[in-house]
Design a protein around this motif. Structure first.
Motif, PDB file in Angstrom:
ATOM      1  N   PRO A  60       0.829  -1.211   0.000  1.00 47.91           N
ATOM      2  CA  PRO A  60       0.000   0.000   0.000  1.00 47.91           C
ATOM      3  C   PRO A  60       0.861   1.256   0.000  1.00 47.91           C
ATOM      4  N   SER A  61       0.305   2.307  -0.563  1.00 48.77           N
ATOM      5  CA  SER A  61       1.050   3.574  -0.590  1.00 48.77           C
ATOM      6  C   SER A  61       1.113   4.148   0.826  1.00 48.77           C
ATOM      7  N   PRO A  62       2.235   4.785   1.171  1.00 45.09           N
ATOM      8  CA  PRO A  62       2.362   5.321   2.528  1.00 45.09           C
ATOM      9  C   PRO A  62       1.402   6.480   2.760  1.00 45.09           C
ATOM     10  N   LYS A  63       0.861   6.532   3.955  1.00 47.79           N
ATOM     11  CA  LYS A  63      -0.055   7.595   4.342  1.00 47.79           C
ATOM     12  C   LYS A  63       0.492   8.295   5.577  1.00 47.79           C
ATOM     13  N   PRO A  64       0.310   9.594   5.686  1.00 50.41           N
ATOM     14  CA  PRO A  64       0.858  10.297   6.854  1.00 50.41           C
ATOM     15  C   PRO A  64       0.138   9.960   8.155  1.00 50.41           C
ATOM     16  N   THR A  65      -1.095   9.459   8.075  1.00 58.27           N
ATOM     17  CA  THR A  65      -1.826   9.129   9.299  1.00 58.27           C
ATOM     18  C   THR A  65      -1.533   7.722   9.796  1.00 58.27           C
ATOM     19  N   GLU A  66      -0.695   7.004   9.119  1.00 54.29           N
ATOM     20  CA  GLU A  66      -0.333   5.654   9.522  1.00 54.29           C
ATOM     21  C   GLU A  66       1.183   5.557   9.622  1.00 54.29           C
ATOM     22  N   HIS A  70       2.330   8.340  13.155  1.00 56.69           N
ATOM     23  CA  HIS A  70       1.102   8.084  13.910  1.00 56.69           C
ATOM     24  C   HIS A  70       1.425   7.382  15.219  1.00 56.69           C
TER      25      HIS A  70
END
Length: 169
Positions: A60-66, A70
């Protein structure tokens, strides 16, 4: 001391009272119980494989909320709650800024915890509509709690003074 005698007396009394005709009564009752139908709360959904079974799992593409940011934020909130929970009572100061920070961290900590429970138990791949409903319900409760604590801090005595009054009552 009496516990040594109990198992042996129980075994002796059961051995005397057993007859060959009554030995299988408990077994048939247990089999009837285990043969009953299972009622599942969430039955398994049909399995679906995208592509070939030998394809690698998509990253999955990296997300700032994970991820690490986080996780670091969660730990900072948890560690920050420790001194803020004790300081108003130990120092005896009733500072509205300290109350506001304590209430903000309590709301953030509760929101993060309930969000983790929703993500763990209601996967969006499994129940997307119910997952979305739970997320919006959590946001509504978090906002209601934050507004309620703000009103309590500005129009009443505040959280730490209320807890002190309850403690001394």
């Amino acid at each position: 001391m009496a516990s040594f005698a109990r198992p042996s007396l129980l075994r002796q009394s059961l051995a005397i009272s057993r007859s060959p005709l009554r030995q299988n009564v408990g077994v048939s009752q247990a089999v009837a119980f285990h043969a009953s139908a299972r009622k599942q709360i969430l039955p398994p959904l049909p399995q679906r494989i995208d592509g070939n079974m030998n394809d690698p799992v998509p990253v999955p593409s990296p997300k700032p909320t994970e991820g690490s940011y986080h996780w670091t934020f969660e730990r900072a909130v948890c560690v920050g709650l420790i001194p803020l929970s004790v300081a108003p009572f130990a120092a005896g100061s009733l500072n509205p800024v300290m109350d506001a920070v304590l209430c903000t961290l309590l709301v953030a900590h509760s929101h993060i915890g309930f969000e983790a429970a929703i993500v763990d138990y209601f996967r969006p791949q499994r129940v997307p509509k119910f997952y979305s409903f739970c997320q919006w319900l959590l946001r509504a409760f978090t906002l209601t709690t934050a507004v309620g604590l703000y009103e309590f801090e500005t129009n009443d005595v505040g959280v730490t003074e209320a807890l002190r009054r309850i403690w001394n009552a």
